[in-house]
Design a protein around this motif. Structure first.
Motif, PDB file in Angstrom:
ATOM      1  N   SER A  95       0.784  -1.297   0.134  1.00  0.00           N
ATOM      2  CA  SER A  95       0.112   0.099  -0.003  1.00  0.00           C
ATOM      3  C   SER A  95       0.861   1.276   0.119  1.00  0.00           C
ATOM      4  CB  SER A  95      -0.775   0.036   1.292  1.00  0.00           C
ATOM      5  OG  SER A  95      -1.683   1.076   1.184  1.00  0.00           O
ATOM      6  N   PRO A  96       1.086   2.032  -1.089  1.00  0.00           N
ATOM      7  CA  PRO A  96       1.682   3.146  -1.012  1.00  0.00           C
ATOM      8  C   PRO A  96       1.339   4.279  -0.055  1.00  0.00           C
ATOM      9  CG  PRO A  96       0.073   3.308  -2.771  1.00  0.00           C
ATOM     10  CD  PRO A  96      -0.028   1.948  -2.321  1.00  0.00           C
ATOM     11  N   GLU A  98       1.876   7.570  -0.531  1.00  0.00           N
ATOM     12  CA  GLU A  98       1.636   8.810  -1.032  1.00  0.00           C
ATOM     13  C   GLU A  98       1.134   8.658  -2.246  1.00  0.00           C
ATOM     14  OE1 GLU A  98       5.171  11.221  -2.444  1.00  0.00           O
ATOM     15  OE2 GLU A  98       6.158   9.776  -1.114  1.00  0.00           O
ATOM     16  N   SER A  99       0.598   9.732  -3.107  1.00  0.00           N
ATOM     17  CA  SER A  99       0.134   9.714  -4.408  1.00  0.00           C
ATOM     18  C   SER A  99       1.271   9.596  -5.363  1.00  0.00           C
ATOM     19  CB  SER A  99      -0.787  11.016  -4.755  1.00  0.00           C
ATOM     20  OG  SER A  99      -1.894  11.187  -3.726  1.00  0.00           O
ATOM     21  N   VAL A 101       2.703   6.963  -6.658  1.00  0.00           N
ATOM     22  CA  VAL A 101       3.846   6.021  -6.636  1.00  0.00           C
ATOM     23  C   VAL A 101       3.438   4.785  -7.160  1.00  0.00           C
ATOM     24  CG1 VAL A 101       4.784   4.719  -4.662  1.00  0.00           C
ATOM     25  CG2 VAL A 101       4.311   6.970  -4.323  1.00  0.00           C
ATOM     26  N   LEU A 102       1.966   4.337  -6.974  1.00  0.00           N
ATOM     27  CA  LEU A 102       1.537   3.256  -7.853  1.00  0.00           C
ATOM     28  C   LEU A 102       0.229   3.511  -8.323  1.00  0.00           C
ATOM     29  CD1 LEU A 102       1.671  -0.166  -8.141  1.00  0.00           C
ATOM     30  CD2 LEU A 102       0.522  -0.212  -6.063  1.00  0.00           C
ATOM     31  N   ASP A 125      -5.027   5.914  -9.091  1.00  0.00           N
ATOM     32  CA  ASP A 125      -3.978   6.250  -8.105  1.00  0.00           C
ATOM     33  C   ASP A 125      -4.481   5.186  -7.026  1.00  0.00           C
ATOM     34  OD1 ASP A 125      -2.442   7.282  -6.020  1.00  0.00           O
ATOM     35  OD2 ASP A 125      -2.000   8.551  -7.394  1.00  0.00           O
ATOM     36  N   CYS A 126      -3.417   4.259  -6.530  1.00  0.00           N
ATOM     37  CA  CYS A 126      -3.666   3.458  -5.474  1.00  0.00           C
ATOM     38  C   CYS A 126      -3.924   4.093  -3.968  1.00  0.00           C
ATOM     39  CB  CYS A 126      -2.826   2.118  -5.461  1.00  0.00           C
ATOM     40  SG  CYS A 126      -2.840   1.143  -7.039  1.00  0.00           S
ATOM     41  N   TYR A 127      -3.349   5.113  -3.993  1.00  0.00           N
ATOM     42  CA  TYR A 127      -3.249   5.805  -2.677  1.00  0.00           C
ATOM     43  C   TYR A 127      -4.594   6.921  -2.205  1.00  0.00           C
ATOM     44  CZ  TYR A 127      -1.971   8.870   1.136  1.00  0.00           C
ATOM     45  OH  TYR A 127      -1.735   9.612   2.533  1.00  0.00           O
ATOM     46  N   ILE A 167      11.199   8.634  -6.450  1.00  0.00           N
ATOM     47  CA  ILE A 167      10.204   7.766  -6.389  1.00  0.00           C
ATOM     48  C   ILE A 167       9.773   7.381  -7.868  1.00  0.00           C
ATOM     49  CG2 ILE A 167       7.965   6.911  -5.674  1.00  0.00           C
ATOM     50  CD1 ILE A 167       8.273   9.235  -3.414  1.00  0.00           C
ATOM     51  N   ARG A 170       4.953   3.613 -10.748  1.00  0.00           N
ATOM     52  CA  ARG A 170       4.577   2.263 -11.285  1.00  0.00           C
ATOM     53  C   ARG A 170       3.238   2.059 -11.629  1.00  0.00           C
ATOM     54  NH1 ARG A 170       8.415   1.203  -7.317  1.00  0.00           N
ATOM     55  NH2 ARG A 170      10.290  -0.322  -7.989  1.00  0.00           N
TER      56      ARG A 170
END
Length: 326
Positions: A95-96, A98-99, A101-102, A125-127, A167, A170
């Motif tokens: 789980s990232p 911050e925004s 990142v993943l 965005d996963c975050y 960073i 991905r």
């Protein structure tokens, strides 16, 4: 103790104790049947044992299927079986914090009445759970996937992803033809996005985008009967606006993604802000701590009276949200 009481205590029969396996020589193969089986060629090779047995009968032989099975095994003509116990490789689940990142991307089909099917591309965005890239099209090619990715990068990085960014951004995708295409992989490399492809039959590798698509189908698509492509596209854009700006998400503390991202950005900027007279304030408060006096505003003494440090500690100890629920 005698043999009978010992066998009784062990729960074995006397015949099992005295059993001696008999070595059996393998049965000789029927050369005529082997020659007949070698005559099975072309598309007939897809037949199993029973169909090959029927085929042999049609060709004048009267061998039972067990004999045919034994000879087919010797010739390695049996049909391949799925290997059990092998699991496809999966990506690590994290789980990232911050925004940007993943990200996770995927596409889905949408029935649009007289126009047949449309295809909705999305990147999440996963975050902060915000949809950063989208495209609603009647085509489902690598060109549409590239356009969706460019929209996502332009939304979060208007000037492009900085070259010195520490960073790595991905993007997780499945192995669909649109995403493994050479054109899409080339565009991702030019934009500075690192691709991660999920394992085969591993939807949990990109659970967030799968969750989003499921919610989109339940909350929008299956509740409407689109007459044409225009209606479907309008519903797609209306749903995205509601999803990002108004829909309450459980994993974000029951607030919309846009509000969550703005709050988080405000906390980070407040923590990073340093006053111009920071050195004078620190020296003054250090001198007060030597006298054992407390700060009149905060009630703490010494370095604990620094409100900037308090803000940073709150930012660092912010919630780390789980994947369960939306």
């Amino acid at each position: 103790m005698g043999l009978a009481p010992a066998l009784q205590a062990a729960g074995l029969a006397k015949s099992s104790y005295y059993y001696q396996p008999i070595a059996r020589e393998p049965r000789a193969l029927d050369e005529e049947l082997l020659a007949a089986l070698r005559g099975v060629t072309g598309r007939e090779l897809v037949y199993g044992v029973r169909k090959v047995s029927k085929l042999m009968r049609r060709r004048g032989r009267k061998d039972n299927w067990k004999k045919v099975y034994r000879h087919m095994g010797a010739l390695k003509m049996l049909q391949p079986r799925k290997r059990k116990g092998l699991k496809p490789a999966t990506l690590c689940l994290f789980s990232p914090l911050e925004s940007n990142v993943l990200w996770e991307g995927d596409l889905t089909y949408v029935p649009v009445g007289v126009d047949g099917m449309a295809f909705a591309f999305a990147i999440l965005d996963c975050y902060d759970w915000e949809v950063v890239g989208e495209l609603f099209s009647q085509r489902c090619r690598a060109i549409e996937a590239v356009e969706c990715l460019r929209k996502a990068v332009e939304k979060r990085f208007p000037g492009g992803i900085p070259e010195g960014r520490k960073i790595i951004l991905r993007l997780r995708l499945d192995r669909g033809g649109q995403y493994i295409a050479r054109e899409f992989r080339k565009a991702a490399k030019e934009l500075g996005v690192q691709l991660e492809f999920c394992g085969i039959q591993s939807p949990n590798d990109k659970a967030r985008i799968e969750n989003f698509i499921g919610k989109y189908k339940i909350e929008e698509v299956w509740r409407n009967d689109y007459a044409d492509f225009v209606e479907g596209k309008t519903g797609w854009h209306d749903y995205l606006m509601w999803f990002d700006e108004e829909r309450l998400h459980q994993s974000l503390g029951y607030i919309p993604p846009k509000e969550f991202r703005e709050r988080r950005a405000a906390e980070v900027s407040k923590c990073q802000a340093v006053p111009e007279n920071a050195s004078e304030v620190i020296l003054e408060r250090n001198s007060e701590s030597d006298d054992g006096s407390n700060d009149p505003e905060t009630g703490f003494s010494g370095s604990a009276a620094n409100p900037q440090k308090e803000v940073c500690s709150k930012s660092v100890s912010s919630k780390i949200f789980t994947l369960s629920g939306v």
